[in-house]
Design an enzyme around this catalytic site. Structure first.
Site, PDB file in Angstrom:
ATOM      1  N   ASP A 474      51.580 -32.007  30.096  1.00  0.00           N
ATOM      2  CA  ASP A 474      52.052 -30.905  29.268  1.00  0.00           C
ATOM      3  C   ASP A 474      50.905 -29.961  28.920  1.00  0.00           C
ATOM      4  OD1 ASP A 474      53.957 -29.440  27.919  1.00  0.00           O
ATOM      5  OD2 ASP A 474      54.728 -31.158  26.796  1.00  0.00           O
ATOM      6  N   ASP A 542      62.402 -25.761  28.204  1.00  0.00           N
ATOM      7  CA  ASP A 542      62.816 -26.691  27.158  1.00  0.00           C
ATOM      8  C   ASP A 542      64.264 -26.455  26.753  1.00  0.00           C
ATOM      9  OD1 ASP A 542      60.444 -28.061  27.035  1.00  0.00           O
ATOM     10  OD2 ASP A 542      59.623 -26.896  25.380  1.00  0.00           O
TER      11      ASP A 542
END
Length: 728
Positions: A474, A542
């Site tokens: 990430d 997301d």
């Protein structure tokens, strides 16, 4: 003059004339060609990009076909293949240089060309351009992929002047297109709003798409685009150039119309705050600009890029992928050994391959119980995981599944031991207030010690979990207050950061070449072909609401193959689990669900769906993709994947009308089939207890299905339908 001297003089003149004779250079693929020519001044010009001619002898002289108005100033018409500033060309340059003596003009003329056949499919052409006043040269590199109809272009810049040269701009490529009108399709984004599409005519002036964010550089704008010539192209009709800059850092794409009938595309690293001091003898290599031409619409352009990516650029692009159960939306930061062991059992129950442990597993002095602490302290949390991550890996293996883990190694929380112990490892401006995005700061990857730390972080995880099967990498922060405490020349910061990142990834891949890694960055804000050299896949957004995901995944499909796109079923959105699953199957399937809370039928459906997906995933991952019906313009979105033998296809159909309608739904025309073959169509991935209205016994010719079409009977009651098309 003696006879000997006379003959020598003639030979010298012949050699000199030969060196300045017009050169025609052909960069060719299977269907397309880029033609470069030199003019009377020995300037290298971009003459033509488009379909190959049957008679290649007609390429020389294409430049002379242009007609100028009498008395017009034709300097702006000089379509240089790589424009340097400071002399006669006043268009947006690819190259701006301040020479060692302070002079800011550069005039590049053709010196030589070399070709190298790397293999049966790839040919590298290197064209050397030199400034006759300075010992300065640019080598233009063109790597042509014959079967994929793709060209990679970049520049290598070097000099041997008496002192340093400062590069003020250093694009990878100029590309000149000719046409009556030009239409740019590009995508703009935001967090959970990735890949919003827009298409506009390019009128006067310069349209610039760029990023100055340092990391997550696709957060606001994509570094990929399409340009249609003369009219907006459709999927199957029109001339299109599709391009993508393979660079994980700041980028800049300039689109400049000129002289009524031309468009110049300049692509490269963003030179914002990035003057580069080039030492004598140093070779500066720009990123690769990847592009393809299609005379048959956007669909062919997409398939060209996708095939090239699978064959050459995406890590393990022709291989397999793992299905995943991620714990994030099940537990967030609240978990322990017992909960995670139950989730590994749920992974087996669901039928997917890997259990992925997400954020929250690390930090002791500052436990990672939320987003404000622990980031950078990559030791397992002894309160949550009493037996460590090594035991979790063994438990997963004992339960018949694999184990994966989440990391964010480029970042640090101010509330961490790393921050306390190594303040000089952090990007920040001295005497300025720190700015936190997501409660984080970015580590200074220009520093070799930081690079070693990140590599060791990953290496230590592998040592603890030798059977580690997946890494989710990430990157949630942008670079604010850009400054390295250790870098001597801050103008090099943005470039050296990406070089440092790539160096770490090179080391990791050298030792662990096969382990799948997902490129994740606050959603889908960090996807480019340079990064995908090291990652097997990326996280698109997301936003996992399946309705929104249809559009997000649709837009990514213009540039990236489905095998690289991670799609997860989550609690986001109120749609039934079948709709969510059908949307997620349009790529690499994964789950972020509470398996133990699924209803009996939802669990049964999901278990069957994983099996169904495993039966056809190879077609989705490695087949040819055809966008059949646009969700922006129709009630039904439809996309198909056809295997190379054209005897199997998977067609996804989604109801996207925002208002209830009982209007007529027309048949959807399929693509990519063999018109001479006979096919049956079966609806698959049905929810338990439902019956399909599709007659799976009926036989259709490929010709019929592509010219007349097939109605999948998608409507407000049947919101998603997956069809399997099978040749007899």
């Amino acid at each position: 003059m003696t006879k000997k001297h006379f003959i020598f003089s003639l030979l010298f003149m012949a050699v000199r004339l030969c060196s300045f004779a017009q050169q025609t250079i052909e960069i060719a693929t299977k269907n397309n060609v880029l033609i470069l020519e030199t003019d009377k001044d020995n300037t290298l010009l971009s003459s033509y990009i488009g379909k190959k001619l049957d008679n290649t002898a007609e390429y020389p002289g294409i430049q002379a076909l242009d007609k100028y108005k009498p008395g017009s100033d034709d300097l702006l018409n000089k379509r240089e293949a790589y424009i340097a500033s400071g002399s006669l060309n006043l268009m947006e340059p690819a190259l701006t240089v301040s020479h060692a003596d302070g002079n800011k003009s550069t005039v590049l003329t053709f010196s030589e060309v070399k070709t190298e056949q790397l293999d049966q499919n790839r040919k590298l052409t290197s064209i050397v351009l030199k400034d006759q006043k300075y010992k300065f040269q640019v080598t233009l590199k063109y790597l042509a992929y014959f079967n994929e109809n793709v060209i990679e272009q970049w520049a290598e810049i070097e000099h041997h002047e008496k002192g340093n040269v400062v590069l003020k701009k250093y694009a990878s490529a100029n590309l000149t297109l000719s046409g009556r009108k030009f239409f740019l399709k590009n995508q703009y984004s935001g967090a959970t709003r990735e890949m919003r599409s827009e298409e506009q005519q390019l009128l006067h002036g310069i349209k610039t798409i760029d990023s100055k964010l340092g990391t997550r550089t696709n957060l606001l704008h994509s570094s990929s685009f399409m340009v249609s010539i003369d009219q907006p192209a459709t999927e199957d009709i029109g001339e299109v150039i599709a391009g993508s800059l393979a660079w994980t850092g700041n980028f800049k794409l300039d689109f400049e119309t000129f002289d009524e009938y031309y468009l110049r595309v300049t692509a490269g690293i963003n030179n914002f705050s990035s003057d580069y001091t080039l030492k004598t003898g140093e070779n500066f290599i720009t990123p690769r600009f990847v592009y393809t031409y299609s005379s048959e619409g956007k669909g062919v352009a997409s398939r060209n890029l996708q095939n090239w990516a699978r064959n050459y650029q995406l890590l393990d692009g022709k291989g397999e992928r793992s299905t995943i159960l991620n714990n994030w939306e099940t537990t967030y930061f609240d978990f322990n050994d017992e909960k995670l062991n139950e989730l590994t059992k749920d992974t087996k129950k669901l039928g997917v391959d890997v259990f992925l442990l997400d954020d929250g597993w690390f930090g002791n002095k500052y436990p990672r119980n939320g987003s404000t602490s622990g980031l950078g302290d990559w030791q397992y949390n002894r309160q949550k995981l009493k037996n460590g991550i090594s035991t979790l890996g063994k438990e997963a293996t004992a339960n018949g599944v694999k184990f994966g883990i989440w990391i964010e190694p480029e970042m640090v929380n101010p509330k961490s031991e790393l921050y306390e112990n190594h303040p000089d490892w952090i990007i920040r401006q001295p005497e300025r207030k720190e700015y936190y995005m997501r409660n984080q700061l970015v580590l200074d990857l220009t520093n070799p010690k930081v690079q070693d730390f990140i590599y060791k972080t990953v290496d230590d995880i592998f040592k603890e979990v030798p059977e580690l099967a997946f890494i989710k990498w990430d990157c949630n922060s942008l670079i604010y207050n850009a400054n390295s405490p250790t870098l001597k020349n801050q103008d090099h910061f943005y470039i050296e950061y990406i070089r440092g990142l790539n160096s770490v990834l090179e080391r990791i891949r050298k030792k662990y070449p096969k382990t799948p890694m997902m490129l994740c960055a606050g959603g889908g804000s960090r996807v480019d072909y340079a990064a995908l050299k090291y990652f097997t896949e990326f996280w698109p957004s997301d936003n996992t609401n399946p309705y929104d995901r249809i559009f997000i995944q649709w837009e990514y499909s213009y540039y990236f193959p489905s095998i690289a796109v991670d799609n997860h079923i989550t609690d986001m959105g109120k749609q039934p689990i079948k709709f969510k699953t059908d949307v997620a199957m349009m790529g690499k399937l994964g789950y972020d669900v509470r398996v133990n809370e699924l209803s009996k039928n939802d669990l049964l459906f999901s278990q069957n769906a994983v099996k169904t997906y495993n039966n056809f995933k190879d077609i989705v991952w490695h087949g040819q993709q055809y966008r059949l019906q646009d969700p922006y313009e129709n009630k039904i979105a439809s996309i198909a994947y056809v295997n190379d033998a054209k005897d199997q296809a998977i067609v996804f159909n989604y109801y996207v009308a925002t208002l209830f309608t009982n209007g007529v739904i027309l048949p959807i025309k399929l693509k990519g089939l063999d018109p001479a073959k006979k096919y049956k169509i079966e609806e698959i991935n049905l929810y338990p207890g439902t019956k399909s209205p599709i007659d799976s016994a009926k036989v259709y010719s490929g010709d019929f299905l592509m010219k007349v079409g097939f109605n999948p009977e998608v409507n407000a009651y049947r919101t998603s339908v997956v069809l399997k098309v099978q040749a007899l």
